[in-house]
Motif scaffolding. Structure first.
Motif, PDB file in Angstrom:
ATOM      1  N   GLU A   1       0.826  -1.208   0.000  1.00 38.47           N
ATOM      2  CA  GLU A   1       0.000   0.000   0.000  1.00 38.47           C
ATOM      3  C   GLU A   1       0.860   1.258   0.000  1.00 38.47           C
ATOM      4  O   GLU A   1       0.529   2.259  -0.646  1.00 38.47           O
ATOM      5  CB  GLU A   1      -0.915  -0.010   1.226  1.00 38.47           C
ATOM      6  CG  GLU A   1      -1.851   1.185   1.307  1.00 38.47           C
ATOM      7  CD  GLU A   1      -2.762   1.120   2.520  1.00 38.47           C
ATOM      8  OE1 GLU A   1      -3.424   2.131   2.813  1.00 38.47           O
ATOM      9  OE2 GLU A   1      -2.801   0.057   3.184  1.00 38.47           O
ATOM     10  N   ARG A   2       1.987   1.203   0.712  1.00 40.24           N
ATOM     11  CA  ARG A   2       2.847   2.383   0.840  1.00 40.24           C
ATOM     12  C   ARG A   2       3.823   2.528  -0.327  1.00 40.24           C
ATOM     13  O   ARG A   2       4.038   3.622  -0.846  1.00 40.24           O
ATOM     14  CB  ARG A   2       3.619   2.289   2.159  1.00 40.24           C
ATOM     15  CG  ARG A   2       4.524   3.476   2.466  1.00 40.24           C
ATOM     16  CD  ARG A   2       3.730   4.708   2.824  1.00 40.24           C
ATOM     17  NE  ARG A   2       4.577   5.832   3.137  1.00 40.24           N
ATOM     18  CZ  ARG A   2       5.019   6.122   4.363  1.00 40.24           C
ATOM     19  NH1 ARG A   2       4.679   5.345   5.377  1.00 40.24           N
ATOM     20  NH2 ARG A   2       5.770   7.177   4.575  1.00 40.24           N
ATOM     21  N   LEU A   3       4.427   1.399  -0.748  1.00 37.87           N
ATOM     22  CA  LEU A   3       5.511   1.466  -1.730  1.00 37.87           C
ATOM     23  C   LEU A   3       5.150   0.910  -3.101  1.00 37.87           C
ATOM     24  O   LEU A   3       5.915   1.069  -4.044  1.00 37.87           O
ATOM     25  CB  LEU A   3       6.742   0.724  -1.193  1.00 37.87           C
ATOM     26  CG  LEU A   3       7.310   1.230   0.143  1.00 37.87           C
ATOM     27  CD1 LEU A   3       8.508   0.385   0.549  1.00 37.87           C
ATOM     28  CD2 LEU A   3       7.693   2.698   0.053  1.00 37.87           C
ATOM     29  N   GLY A   4       4.022   0.205  -3.185  1.00 39.81           N
ATOM     30  CA  GLY A   4       3.601  -0.321  -4.478  1.00 39.81           C
ATOM     31  C   GLY A   4       3.809  -1.804  -4.649  1.00 39.81           C
ATOM     32  O   GLY A   4       3.019  -2.471  -5.309  1.00 39.81           O
ATOM     33  N   ASP A   5       4.884  -2.348  -4.073  1.00 37.96           N
ATOM     34  CA  ASP A   5       5.140  -3.785  -4.129  1.00 37.96           C
ATOM     35  C   ASP A   5       6.138  -4.156  -3.040  1.00 37.96           C
ATOM     36  O   ASP A   5       6.836  -3.300  -2.494  1.00 37.96           O
ATOM     37  CB  ASP A   5       5.662  -4.217  -5.505  1.00 37.96           C
ATOM     38  CG  ASP A   5       6.883  -3.421  -5.945  1.00 37.96           C
ATOM     39  OD1 ASP A   5       7.872  -3.372  -5.184  1.00 37.96           O
ATOM     40  OD2 ASP A   5       6.849  -2.836  -7.040  1.00 37.96           O
ATOM     41  N   VAL A   6       6.194  -5.455  -2.724  1.00 32.55           N
ATOM     42  CA  VAL A   6       7.083  -5.941  -1.668  1.00 32.55           C
ATOM     43  C   VAL A   6       8.544  -5.780  -2.072  1.00 32.55           C
ATOM     44  O   VAL A   6       9.416  -5.507  -1.242  1.00 32.55           O
ATOM     45  CB  VAL A   6       6.764  -7.419  -1.345  1.00 32.55           C
ATOM     46  CG1 VAL A   6       7.812  -8.006  -0.408  1.00 32.55           C
ATOM     47  CG2 VAL A   6       5.385  -7.535  -0.705  1.00 32.55           C
TER      48      VAL A   6
END
Length: 221
Positions: free
Chosen positions: A165-170
């Motif tokens: 949610e914060r960075l777009g992907d793990v």
């Protein structure tokens, strides 16, 4: 109580009693610290079988250790006999087992009851059933995460999902090679304040230029 509408640029704090009311604090312990995933330790601190650390998670003491097969285990830090605290030190290392300082009930690194005074004369004691109470545990990014809930929320949704949610992907956080960070020093503070005040202060840097000018010199814009 008088309420005042705030302009969009300002965010209201919680009502004052949310920081002082014992009932609010008890609900927070139950619904947050004892129900959600809690980042407890660096995995590198458990560098060999038998190494352990203890942590306070909500209202429970949790024992985290490295098992003989290399996996990380987590248990309630309570002897199953009379409820004494099993490990009284914050960290340490045992050779083969954890022994209760009260009646010497002894548990393997996997949590199974392996010995106790007169245990052979108590055939009704199931060594597996009377093992330590397991706590859900995961390793990720070089950290050990625990959850006290009987049925924990999805680690992928709650923890990894917050990263997405914060960075777009793990992968955006995994590429920082956090797994290989080394602990340089540990500083422990006892702060006479509600835990939310600490978190709120940590999560904003509006005060940084005033209180931490040396930090603002190295922070990116």
């Amino acid at each position: 109580m008088t309420t005042t509408s705030l302009p969009p640029s300002l965010i209201a704090t919680l009502p004052g009693d949310h920081y002082t009311d014992p009932e609010v604090f008890a609900r927070e312990q139950e619904r947050i610290f004892e129900s959600m995933w809690f980042c407890a330790a660096r995995a590198a601190e458990l560098d060999k079988p038998g190494s352990f650390r203890t942590y306070q998670v909500g209202r429970e003491s949790v024992l985290i250790s490295r098992a003989r097969d290399g996996s990380v285990k987590a248990f309630l830090n309570i002897c199953r006999h009379r409820g004494a605290k099993l490990c009284t030190e914050e960290s340490g290392e045992v050779k083969r087992a954890f022994q209760c300082p009260y009646h010497a009930w002894t548990y393997g690194l996997d949590g199974k009851l392996v010995a106790a005074p007169n245990l052979t004369s108590m055939p009704d004691i199931d060594r597996t059933a009377y093992g330590l109470v397991n706590v859900h545990v995961r390793e990720w990014l070089g950290y050990v995460w625990v959850c006290l809930a009987d049925t924990p929320p999805s680690f992928e949704n709650d923890v990894m999902g917050a990263i997405v949610e914060r960075l777009g992907d793990v992968e955006s956080i995994e590429r920082y090679d956090i797994d290989n960070l080394q602990l340089g020093r540990r500083i422990t503070y006892d702060v006479k304040a509600n835990w939310k005040l600490i978190i709120e202060n940590f999560m904003e840097c509006y005060h940084c230029a005033t209180i931490h000018p040396e930090l603002t010199e190295v922070l990116p814009e």
